[in-house]
Design an enzyme around this catalytic site. Structure first.
Site, PDB file in Angstrom:
ATOM      1  N   GLU A  26       0.889  -1.267  -0.022  1.00 54.33           N
ATOM      2  CA  GLU A  26      -0.029  -0.695   0.089  1.00 54.33           C
ATOM      3  C   GLU A  26       0.826   0.890   0.126  1.00 54.33           C
ATOM      4  OE1 GLU A  26      -2.902   0.573   2.966  1.00 54.33           O
ATOM      5  OE2 GLU A  26      -3.726   2.045   2.380  1.00 54.33           O
ATOM      6  N   GLY A  84       2.757   2.519  10.843  1.00 55.12           N
ATOM      7  CA  GLY A  84       2.338   1.660  11.825  1.00 55.12           C
ATOM      8  C   GLY A  84       2.228   0.239  11.542  1.00 55.12           C
ATOM      9  N   MET A 140       0.725  -2.968   8.897  1.00 53.86           N
ATOM     10  CA  MET A 140      -0.542  -2.818   7.484  1.00 53.86           C
ATOM     11  C   MET A 140      -1.508  -3.472   7.573  1.00 53.86           C
ATOM     12  SD  MET A 140      -0.398  -1.634   4.700  1.00 53.86           S
ATOM     13  CE  MET A 140      -2.285  -2.185   3.574  1.00 53.86           C
ATOM     14  N   GLU A 182      -5.414  -3.355  12.486  1.00 49.02           N
ATOM     15  CA  GLU A 182      -5.014  -3.884  11.498  1.00 49.02           C
ATOM     16  C   GLU A 182      -6.136  -4.962  11.470  1.00 49.02           C
ATOM     17  OE1 GLU A 182      -3.371  -1.962   9.944  1.00 49.02           O
ATOM     18  OE2 GLU A 182      -2.535  -0.652  10.905  1.00 49.02           O
ATOM     19  N   GLU A 208     -10.098   3.867   6.013  1.00 52.76           N
ATOM     20  CA  GLU A 208      -9.366   4.209   7.153  1.00 52.76           C
ATOM     21  C   GLU A 208     -10.383   4.701   8.025  1.00 52.76           C
ATOM     22  OE1 GLU A 208      -6.699   2.702   7.504  1.00 52.76           O
ATOM     23  OE2 GLU A 208      -5.896   1.611   5.622  1.00 52.76           O
TER      24      GLU A 208
END
Ligand code: TRP
Ligand code: ZN
Length: 868
Positions: free
Chosen positions: A120, A260, A262, A297, A319
């Site tokens: 990403e 942070g 993924m 996540e 998000e």
């Protein structure tokens, strides 16, 4: 820069000319030359017979179509064009990539000894040529081949279906992911790890193997992540009715990571900062951060993976919603008030600052040059506030109905923000027509309130006005649908029921026009209003509360957030006054009545320690800076220091008594114990400025049995510049210099050191053996802390801080443009400062803009800042 990077616009979206339904990947892993073979099933969707694939930073070895060597193609710097193709075919591409040389940490790279990927947003195109866009969903089969001794674990998405040994000490494992996914969710990991295993049984009885992979020797730091994962899986079933959908869930912790974590399908890759914790190495804040990110996540599996984004302009679809979900998770498991307070601090501080900067953009941007620049506080945190407003308008039941409909309609597809809002509307029956503007309009609305009481008619009038100032990206603004949560109190603290036009109304008012009047009836006495309760919309809010109203609300408001907010308002008043006094060289003041109000909070036996700790925490230098233009860095710093010392001097006996009474022998990580440590350490930070500070801080450092208390002592010594600072810093680095993650805390203290010669020190610290500009965590801890949390030194009027920033950015622009681009943010806001500083910063930005090889990331931000 030879060719100027081109922007993409949201309005230009078109569906792809071809799609790829299946891809079979083989990775033959070697440090410097990894061969990738990709066999894709390609299907024509549009009219063109030329397939255009994205790809960069790799060598194309061969192209085959349906098994035949194909020569009708061209390669450009960023694309592969293949011509004269049939309607459906099998495309075989072989590419070579160099993981060791990949310092950008996008695509396939080496983190320490392990291979890992980050795809990403647009990293898959560094692995093979592909339709690297989120609306192309394919089923992936992946074979990973590597040296058996160096890489005993070979991982990818989905289920492990086969494995075997090869000559020369190599072995292979084959994975198959049954869920079609976009390329950004693909992942491969190979390396040597220790594994923590557990199992989770979903509510419908699926047995899921849980595996957390950490560097060898770190197994004792993985249990908290595992507990957090299990809690997240349970919570999503309970609150959202969403269950996991594979038989295995893997998390890998790596030391080199740009962000942070993924959410790759079935194989999350995490910055080790958000996995590893034990009482000797991690603070309470670290523990809570791990819980939040593990949750985040995991929650993406539905809001992101099962339902993904049609295009990257829709990023907030996954998000904003997933941040909302992780905030709710943390709030349901811990203190809702403390979570809300900390989330609001982020909005009012850095998010408002971003929205006032040249990078201001709507939560759904319209124009993007480099997608990595849009993983922002606006898309994430303001995005979550927008979801929270929908939740406020609909209520939990209707919100969950909307969610259910959203999942039914869009599972397995790539959706848009409009799809989400439509599902919320249809599921609840609530009209969100005007509300949709929150997705398209940038900037922070300013809401001003006025009130009046009419004793004869027993009415209380609330007049609201909203304006959103133009932003660089949008000159025209419209009135938004703002949910305004209000409560009115009688002098005895009773809540006054709200009536408008003879009807009982809800706490949440629909504020939809530029100015609007609300007349509350049957109000028997002049009430104290509590406005924008729970921070019900992400707006700047102005209302001229009297000191006595604020002191009343600090004690009597029915919800904790409103009490905290009243305290912050009261502090803000005197901060503003004192900054004016400081500038006009008058004496600074802090009235006894205000100090007494805070004393009352400190001594309250009804309040939880965690909440008292928040009440007693002053706003950050950066938040205060957002109230002024031009920003007077020195004045803010002086006044914050003055107020801290004034509180400490006035409450020294109470702070000391509470400090000692909150001592805990054992270190336990649960919310009550965390709260006690938080309050105790807030007390210490005040006491550090008093006569006894040196002794208390030294004693705490020596007796601490956990990292929270150790760091609190060091932080207090650093901020108050105590004599013991030096000795503590040396003893800490002697003890921990082998451990980068722990040393980050020490680097952060160096970065934020308020001493006059801090920058000289910081430059020396860069040659500490544990430091490396190649590692994003180290870079952020030392250099990032200096840029963002050392205002007086960073903004030194001799320009030394800015020149240092620019030197660092030149290096990072080459090695890791994504990290460079995150670090430049404080320089973009140069117009906030006085002219001397503006000129100094602009000079550095102009120098950077002239760089030969300026990456798209910095190019986009610098050009915006300079044209502003
Ligand atoms: N999707 C990730 C998250 O929100 C964000 C992320 C991780 C990311 N690594 C990245 C975004 C690299 C861009 C580049 O959890
Ligand atoms: Zn996310």
């Amino acid at each position: 820069m030879s060719q100027q990077p081109q922007a993409k616009y949201r309005k230009d979206y078109t569906s792809p000319e071809f799609t790829i339904t299946n891809i079979d990947l083989t990775f033959d892993l070697f440090d410097e030359e990894t061969k990738v073979t990709a066999v894709s099933t390609v299907v024509k969707q549009g009219a063109s017979s030329t397939l255009i694939l994205d790809g960069e930073h790799m060598d194309l070895i061969s192209v085959h179509v349906d098994g035949n060597k194909w020569s009708q193609y061209e390669v450009t710097k960023t694309q592969l064009h293949i011509h004269e193709l049939p309607d459906q075919f099998e495309l075989t591409l072989v590419t070579n990539i160099n993981p060791s040389a990949n310092t950008a940490l996008e695509g396939l790279y080496k983190s320490g000894g392990a291979f890992c990927t980050q795809c990403e947003a647009e990293g898959f195109r560094r692995i093979t040529y592909f339709l690297d866009r989120p609306d192309v969903l394919a089923k992936y089969t992946t074979t990973v081949i590597a040296d058996q001794r160096e890489n005993p674990y070979l991982l990818s998405n989905g289920n492990r279906i086969d494995s075997g040994d090869l000559e020369g000490g190599r072995h292979w494992v084959k994975w198959s992911d049954p869920h079609p996914k976009p390329s950004y969710l693909f992942a491969v990991v190979a390396g040597q790890f220790d594994v923590l295993r557990d199992q989770y049984i979903t509510k419908s009885g699926r047995k899921v193997d849980l595996e957390i992979f950490v560097d060898q020797g770190n197994l004792d730091r993985a249990p908290h992540a595992m507990t957090s994962l299990i809690n997240a899986m349970k919570w999503d079933e309970g609150r959202f009715g969403l269950e996991y959908d594979l038989d295995i869930y893997m998390i890998v912790a790596v030391d080199f990571f740009n962000m942070g974590a993924m959410e790759n399908k079935g194989l999350n890759v995490f910055n080790s900062k958000y996995v590893l914790a034990n009482d000797q190495t991690a603070t309470d804040t670290d523990y809570l951060g791990i819980e939040a990110v593990i949750g985040h996540e995991y929650f993406h599996n539905w809001t992101g993976n099962r339902i993904t984004c049609r295009d990257w302009f829709q990023l907030s679809l996954k998000e904003g919603l997933t941040v909302f979900r992780d905030q709710e998770f943390s709030s349901d498991l811990g203190s809702r008030a403390v979570n809300r307070i900390n989330n609001v601090r982020i909005i009012r501080g850095p998010q408002f600052a971003e929205d006032a900067s040249p990078m201001s953009h709507p939560i759904r941007p319209d124009k993007v040059i480099e997608m990595n620049n849009f993983y922002t506080l606006t898309v994430y945190e303001k995005g979550s506030e927008v979801i929270r407003m929908i939740h406020t308008l609909l209520g939990e039941d209707s919100f969950q109905k909307g969610m259910k409909l959203y999942v039914e309609r869009h599972d397995g597809t790539a959706a848009t923000c409009d799809d989400f809002v439509a599902a919320m509307e249809d599921g609840s029956g609530v009209d969100l027509t005007q509300f949709r503007l929150w997705y398209s309009q940038s900037g922070t609305p300013l809401v001003k309130a006025n009130t009046s009481y009419n004793a004869d008619e027993k009415t209380f009038v609330l007049e609201l006005e909203q304006v959103t100032e133009p932003t660089l990206d949008q000159p025209q603004k419209q009135a938004l649908h703002i949910p305004m949560n209000v409560e009115l109190y009688a002098s005895n603290g009773a809540v006054i029921p709200l009536y408008i036009d003879g009807k009982s109304v809800d706490n949440v008012l629909d504020f939809k026009q530029s100015s609007q009047r609300f007349v509350f009836e049957n109000v028997q006495e002049k009430p104290v209003p509590s406005l924008l309760r729970e921070f019900s919309a992400p707006v700047k809010f102005e209302y001229d509360y009297s000191d006595s109203d604020l002191m009343f609300l600090m004690v009597k408001a029915t919800n904790e957030f409103a009490r905290w907010d009243a305290g912050q308002n009261l502090i803000a008043k005197y901060l503003r006054n004192n900054i004016e006094f400081y500038q006009s060289k008058q004496e600074l003041v802090f009235p006894q009545s205000v100090l007494d109000a805070f004393k009352g909070i400190l001594l309250s036996e009804k309040l939880e320690p965690a909440f008292i700790a928040e009440m007693l925490t002053l706003p950050s230098q950066n938040e205060v800076a957002g109230w002024f233009k031009p920003v007077d860095v020195d004045a803010i710093s002086e006044v914050l220091g003055f107020m801290k010392k004034a509180i400490a001097a006035e409450l020294v006996d109470e702070l000391t008594a509470i400090y000692h009474s909150l001592n805990q022998d054992a270190y336990i990580v649960d919310h009550p114990s965390i709260g006690k440590r938080a309050l105790r350490n807030v007390c210490l930070s005040y006491l550090a400025t008093t006569d006894d500070g040196e002794n208390l801080v030294k004693a705490q450092y020596q007796s601490a049995n956990n990292m929270t208390d150790t760091m609190a002592a060091m932080n207090a010594a650093n901020q108050a510049q105590l004599d013991c600072r030096e000795v503590m810093m040396n003893s800490f680095s002697d003890k921990w210099s082998h451990d980068g993650l722990v040393m980050d805390k020490w680097f952060m203290l160096q970065g934020t050191n308020p001493a006059k010669d801090a920058l000289t020190n910081i430059k020396q610290t860069m040659s500490h053996p544990a430091f490396s500009l190649k590692n994003p965590n180290r870079t952020r801890s030392l250099v990032g802390a200096f840029f963002n949390q050392n205002p007086v030194n960073f903004h030194a009027v001799d320009g030394s801080g800015y020149r240092f920033a620019s030197e660092i950015l030149v290096t990072l622009n080459e090695s890791n443009p994504q990290v460079a681009s995150r670090m430049i943010d404080p320089l973009l806001k140069y117009r906030q400062f006085d002219e001397v500083r503006q000129d100094l910063i602009r000079t550095e930005l102009e120098k950077l803009s002239q760089l030969e090889n300026l990456a798209k990331d910095l190019y986009e931000k610098i050009t915006k800042a300079l044209e502003a």
